[in-house]
Design a protein around this motif. Structure first.
Motif, PDB file in Angstrom:
ATOM      1  N   ARG A   1      76.061  46.482  -5.414  1.00 24.87           N
ATOM      2  CA  ARG A   1      75.864  45.966  -3.964  1.00 24.87           C
ATOM      3  C   ARG A   1      76.851  44.655  -3.795  1.00 24.87           C
ATOM      4  NH1 ARG A   1      71.979  48.757  -1.677  1.00 24.87           N
ATOM      5  NH2 ARG A   1      70.548  49.730  -3.232  1.00 24.87           N
ATOM      6  N   LEU A   2      76.864  43.716  -4.744  1.00 25.69           N
ATOM      7  CA  LEU A   2      77.643  42.558  -4.830  1.00 25.69           C
ATOM      8  C   LEU A   2      79.120  43.000  -4.087  1.00 25.69           C
ATOM      9  CD1 LEU A   2      77.962  39.510  -5.267  1.00 25.69           C
ATOM     10  CD2 LEU A   2      78.672  40.244  -7.502  1.00 25.69           C
ATOM     11  N   ALA A   3      79.789  43.960  -4.670  1.00 24.99           N
ATOM     12  CA  ALA A   3      81.122  44.473  -4.402  1.00 24.99           C
ATOM     13  C   ALA A   3      81.161  45.053  -2.894  1.00 24.99           C
ATOM     14  CB  ALA A   3      81.662  45.021  -5.454  1.00 24.99           C
ATOM     15  N   GLY A   4      80.259  45.591  -2.265  1.00 25.32           N
ATOM     16  CA  GLY A   4      80.127  46.296  -1.172  1.00 25.32           C
ATOM     17  C   GLY A   4      79.243  46.998  -0.670  1.00 25.32           C
ATOM     18  N   GLY A   5      78.377  47.664  -1.445  1.00 26.66           N
ATOM     19  CA  GLY A   5      77.401  48.433  -1.475  1.00 26.66           C
ATOM     20  C   GLY A   5      77.461  49.532  -0.386  1.00 26.66           C
ATOM     21  N   ALA A   6      78.440  50.433  -0.655  1.00 28.64           N
ATOM     22  CA  ALA A   6      78.694  51.451   0.408  1.00 28.64           C
ATOM     23  C   ALA A   6      78.233  52.701  -0.077  1.00 28.64           C
ATOM     24  CB  ALA A   6      80.309  51.883   0.354  1.00 28.64           C
ATOM     25  N   LYS A   7      77.677  53.023  -1.232  1.00 22.58           N
ATOM     26  CA  LYS A   7      76.982  54.305  -1.476  1.00 22.58           C
ATOM     27  C   LYS A   7      75.778  53.984  -2.536  1.00 22.58           C
ATOM     28  CE  LYS A   7      81.345  56.832  -0.964  1.00 22.58           C
ATOM     29  NZ  LYS A   7      82.221  57.766  -1.600  1.00 22.58           N
ATOM     30  N   GLU A   8      74.923  55.239  -2.601  1.00 27.11           N
ATOM     31  CA  GLU A   8      73.980  55.027  -3.431  1.00 27.11           C
ATOM     32  C   GLU A   8      74.005  55.969  -4.843  1.00 27.11           C
ATOM     33  OE1 GLU A   8      71.406  52.987  -3.502  1.00 27.11           O
ATOM     34  OE2 GLU A   8      72.346  52.058  -1.606  1.00 27.11           O
ATOM     35  N   ALA A   9      75.216  56.785  -4.748  1.00 29.22           N
ATOM     36  CA  ALA A   9      75.446  57.598  -5.838  1.00 29.22           C
ATOM     37  C   ALA A   9      76.825  58.121  -5.693  1.00 29.22           C
ATOM     38  CB  ALA A   9      74.640  59.076  -5.896  1.00 29.22           C
ATOM     39  N   ILE A  10      77.508  58.704  -6.712  1.00 29.13           N
ATOM     40  CA  ILE A  10      78.960  59.345  -6.848  1.00 29.13           C
ATOM     41  C   ILE A  10      78.995  60.482  -7.397  1.00 29.13           C
ATOM     42  CG2 ILE A  10      79.572  58.148  -8.531  1.00 29.13           C
ATOM     43  CD1 ILE A  10      81.726  58.473  -5.738  1.00 29.13           C
ATOM     44  N   ASP A  11      79.763  61.644  -6.868  1.00 29.44           N
ATOM     45  CA  ASP A  11      79.922  62.888  -7.777  1.00 29.44           C
ATOM     46  C   ASP A  11      80.591  62.752  -9.184  1.00 29.44           C
ATOM     47  OD1 ASP A  11      78.587  64.220  -5.491  1.00 29.44           O
ATOM     48  OD2 ASP A  11      80.494  64.584  -4.511  1.00 29.44           O
TER      49      ASP A  11
ATOM     50  N   GLU B   1      76.740  74.261 -14.687  1.00 28.78           N
ATOM     51  CA  GLU B   1      75.020  74.278 -14.952  1.00 28.78           C
ATOM     52  C   GLU B   1      74.321  73.034 -14.855  1.00 28.78           C
ATOM     53  OE1 GLU B   1      74.816  76.430 -18.702  1.00 28.78           O
ATOM     54  OE2 GLU B   1      75.285  78.360 -17.469  1.00 28.78           O
ATOM     55  N   ALA B   2      75.397  71.921 -15.240  1.00 29.32           N
ATOM     56  CA  ALA B   2      74.556  70.641 -15.102  1.00 29.32           C
ATOM     57  C   ALA B   2      74.798  70.085 -13.820  1.00 29.32           C
ATOM     58  CB  ALA B   2      75.478  69.666 -16.105  1.00 29.32           C
ATOM     59  N   LYS B   3      75.295  70.788 -12.751  1.00 24.55           N
ATOM     60  CA  LYS B   3      75.413  70.527 -11.490  1.00 24.55           C
ATOM     61  C   LYS B   3      76.820  69.630 -11.048  1.00 24.55           C
ATOM     62  CE  LYS B   3      70.743  71.737  -9.927  1.00 24.55           C
ATOM     63  NZ  LYS B   3      69.697  71.251  -9.392  1.00 24.55           N
ATOM     64  N   PHE B   4      77.481  69.172 -12.098  1.00 21.37           N
ATOM     65  CA  PHE B   4      78.625  68.401 -11.907  1.00 21.37           C
ATOM     66  C   PHE B   4      79.661  69.338 -10.743  1.00 21.37           C
ATOM     67  CE2 PHE B   4      79.339  65.880 -15.902  1.00 21.37           C
ATOM     68  CZ  PHE B   4      78.054  65.502 -15.935  1.00 21.37           C
ATOM     69  N   GLY B   5      80.504  68.572 -10.171  1.00 23.18           N
ATOM     70  CA  GLY B   5      81.270  69.262  -9.198  1.00 23.18           C
ATOM     71  C   GLY B   5      82.552  69.771  -9.402  1.00 23.18           C
ATOM     72  N   GLY B   6      82.800  69.621 -10.961  1.00 25.26           N
ATOM     73  CA  GLY B   6      84.253  69.916 -11.370  1.00 25.26           C
ATOM     74  C   GLY B   6      84.546  69.585 -12.886  1.00 25.26           C
ATOM     75  N   THR B   7      85.513  70.196 -13.264  1.00 22.51           N
ATOM     76  CA  THR B   7      85.921  69.917 -14.728  1.00 22.51           C
ATOM     77  C   THR B   7      87.422  69.628 -14.789  1.00 22.51           C
ATOM     78  OG1 THR B   7      85.570  70.760 -16.968  1.00 22.51           O
ATOM     79  CG2 THR B   7      86.333  72.280 -15.600  1.00 22.51           C
ATOM     80  N   LYS B   8      88.218  68.668 -15.655  1.00 24.77           N
ATOM     81  CA  LYS B   8      89.276  68.702 -15.827  1.00 24.77           C
ATOM     82  C   LYS B   8      89.883  69.313 -17.041  1.00 24.77           C
ATOM     83  CE  LYS B   8      91.106  64.542 -15.199  1.00 24.77           C
ATOM     84  NZ  LYS B   8      91.271  62.991 -15.278  1.00 24.77           N
TER      85      LYS B   8
ATOM     86  N   ILE C   1      74.011  55.938 -18.289  1.00 27.20           N
ATOM     87  CA  ILE C   1      74.095  56.068 -17.232  1.00 27.20           C
ATOM     88  C   ILE C   1      72.982  57.214 -16.456  1.00 27.20           C
ATOM     89  CG2 ILE C   1      76.458  55.058 -16.828  1.00 27.20           C
ATOM     90  CD1 ILE C   1      77.305  57.880 -15.852  1.00 27.20           C
ATOM     91  N   ARG C   2      72.613  57.000 -15.172  1.00 29.21           N
ATOM     92  CA  ARG C   2      71.498  57.726 -14.808  1.00 29.21           C
ATOM     93  C   ARG C   2      72.144  58.764 -14.155  1.00 29.21           C
ATOM     94  NH1 ARG C   2      67.464  56.487  -9.921  1.00 29.21           N
ATOM     95  NH2 ARG C   2      66.027  58.576  -9.961  1.00 29.21           N
ATOM     96  N   ILE C   3      71.905  60.215 -14.255  1.00 32.71           N
ATOM     97  CA  ILE C   3      72.286  61.269 -13.481  1.00 32.71           C
ATOM     98  C   ILE C   3      71.510  62.301 -12.889  1.00 32.71           C
ATOM     99  CG2 ILE C   3      74.124  63.475 -13.801  1.00 32.71           C
ATOM    100  CD1 ILE C   3      75.208  61.842 -16.188  1.00 32.71           C
ATOM    101  N   VAL C   4      71.654  62.500 -11.879  1.00 31.12           N
ATOM    102  CA  VAL C   4      70.642  63.525 -10.915  1.00 31.12           C
ATOM    103  C   VAL C   4      71.416  64.105 -10.186  1.00 31.12           C
ATOM    104  CG1 VAL C   4      68.756  63.639  -9.244  1.00 31.12           C
ATOM    105  CG2 VAL C   4      68.749  61.602 -11.083  1.00 31.12           C
ATOM    106  N   ASP C   5      70.990  65.575 -10.526  1.00 34.08           N
ATOM    107  CA  ASP C   5      71.900  66.710  -9.677  1.00 34.08           C
ATOM    108  C   ASP C   5      73.401  66.611  -9.909  1.00 34.08           C
ATOM    109  OD1 ASP C   5      69.427  68.125  -9.408  1.00 34.08           O
ATOM    110  OD2 ASP C   5      69.052  67.263  -7.272  1.00 34.08           O
ATOM    111  N   GLY C   6      73.816  66.175 -10.788  1.00 34.16           N
ATOM    112  CA  GLY C   6      75.218  66.204 -11.064  1.00 34.16           C
ATOM    113  C   GLY C   6      75.957  64.973 -10.349  1.00 34.16           C
ATOM    114  N   ARG C   7      75.103  63.885  -9.899  1.00 31.68           N
ATOM    115  CA  ARG C   7      75.737  62.718  -9.455  1.00 31.68           C
ATOM    116  C   ARG C   7      75.165  61.505 -10.121  1.00 31.68           C
ATOM    117  NH1 ARG C   7      74.881  61.464  -3.510  1.00 31.68           N
ATOM    118  NH2 ARG C   7      77.265  61.184  -3.638  1.00 31.68           N
ATOM    119  N   ALA C   8      76.076  60.677 -10.348  1.00 31.14           N
ATOM    120  CA  ALA C   8      75.738  59.401 -11.243  1.00 31.14           C
ATOM    121  C   ALA C   8      74.960  58.386 -10.224  1.00 31.14           C
ATOM    122  CB  ALA C   8      76.656  58.646 -11.855  1.00 31.14           C
TER     123      ALA C   8
END
Length: 376
Positions: A124-134, A159-166, A332-339
């Motif tokens: 929030r201090l640095a911008g506050g653009a989003k509430e979660a990230i993939d 299966e953990a609902k991440f969006g991808g793998t490297k 870190i808190r992860i919900v449905d593949g988003r941090a």
């Protein structure tokens, strides 16, 4: 505002949680320079950076001998002025990794101090653009892994609902890389992203050749295919393929990113707060990328980058590669593949100083009120 009264410097060495190999190196240990800055109000901010096995002692020596003494008596809130003063104090050693790593440890401590005193979380201090990230996972794609293991780890990430793998690439022949990638693609299907990373291990002609093969698998990006210094080669590669070219973890200044963006030599920027010199320049790079309509997907340091990716509008991915849970009290808190970033004031990192104490290999104090972390 309150002036800085003491600066404490640590180095903690963290062992990699899994074996990590790529086309040119192996991750030996996370040498972690840590800086704690205390102001006249008694408030303290904690910052850090990292190496992957060498140079940590040199970073701490640079901080001890040339940077920390300049902080005493400065207004802690004047973060931009401090960053520039420190940068020009050691200008003869810039632009380069050791200096940027040292600056990052100090700058992140100042941002943590500011956030704690204002009662705001970093995002929030640095911008506050989003509430979660993939999230995408890196831990299951190292170059030494066999094909069955690559497939198993990719399926787990899906299966953990991440969006991808490297998947690391750079095997001796393109056919080997293609077989490994194709097996993963067959296992996860077309809607799951596969990122590839060559870790600067290829020549231009080989990068062009491999990109041509990789296109059939619809990969999300081709990361650091060529040495990071060669903007021209990356531009030629980018013009030869439809695959997005990702760069950034081996760049150390705003100007270097400007050169890549102006040349059209990349379409994903992986700016690393530990390599660019802290949060102050990281935000400048992110906003510069926004002006070029280029997304940012930072490299490593997921615990710190979580807040930053949620601060800016053009962030796309957070790299899941846990390391600090060895010395923090909660992951870190992860919900449905988003941090989801912490709402607690500060960087969002809850250090376990008792665990950290056992891993310290360097300790020093500067100023009128020394005493980093009392031995526990």
């Amino acid at each position: 505002m309150a002036k800085i009264t003491s600066v404490d410097v640590l180095q903690a060495d963290l062992k990699p949680k899994v074996k990590r190999t790529d086309a040119i190196q192996s991750f030996e240990t996370q040498e972690t320079p840590i800086v704690r800055i205390t102001d006249a109000d008694g408030a303290t901010g904690t910052g850090y950076s990292y190496t992957i096995g060498t140079g940590g002692s040199s970073v701490c020596r640079l901080i001890d001998d040339h940077l920390a003494p300049l902080l005493i008596g400065r207004e802690a809130e004047a973060i931009e002025a401090i960053w520039r003063a420190l940068f020009f104090r050691v200008h003869a050693t810039t632009v380069g990794a050791l200096t940027s790593i040292a600056l990052a440890a100090i700058d992140t401590a100042l941002w943590d101090l500011r956030a704690r005193k204002t009662g705001l979380p970093l995002h929030r201090l640095a911008g506050g653009a989003k509430e979660a990230i993939d999230l995408y996972s890196t831990e299951g794609g190292w170059l030494h892994m066999d094909e069955a293991e690559l497939v198993e780890e990719a399926v787990k990430a899906k299966e953990a609902k991440f969006g991808g793998t490297k998947i690391k690439v750079g095997r001796p022949h393109v056919a080997e890389d293609m077989r490994r990638l194709a097996l993963v693609r067959d296992a996860v299907g077309p809607a799951f992203e596969i990122m590839t990373d060559a870790n600067q291990g290829l020549t231009l002609d080989e990068a062009v050749r491999r990109a041509r093969h990789f296109e059939s698998l619809d990969i999300a990006w081709f990361e650091e295919p060529i040495h990071a210094d060669d903007v021209g080669a990356h531009r030629r590669l980018a013009r030869s393929t439809a695959i997005p070219i990702a760069i950034g973890e081996s760049l150390y200044s705003l100007s270097q990113f400007k050169d890549y963006l102006e040349a059209g030599a990349c379409s994903i920027v992986q700016v690393d707060v530990g390599r660019i010199g802290g949060i102050t320049p990281w935000l400048k790079v992110a906003h510069l990328c926004e002006a070029f309509n280029v997304p940012v997907a930072p490299h490593f340091l997921m615990e710190l980058h979580l807040g930053l990716t949620c601060a800016v509008p053009n962030s796309r991915w957070l790299e899941y590669i846990p390391q600090l849970d060895l010395v923090t009290t909660a992951p870190i808190r992860i919900v449905d593949g988003r941090a989801i970033p912490s709402d607690a004031p500060g960087l969002g990192i809850d250090w376990d100083f008792a665990a950290l104490e056992r891993l310290i290999v360097h300790r020093s104090s500067h100023g009128a009120a020394p005493g980093l972390v009392p031995p526990l």
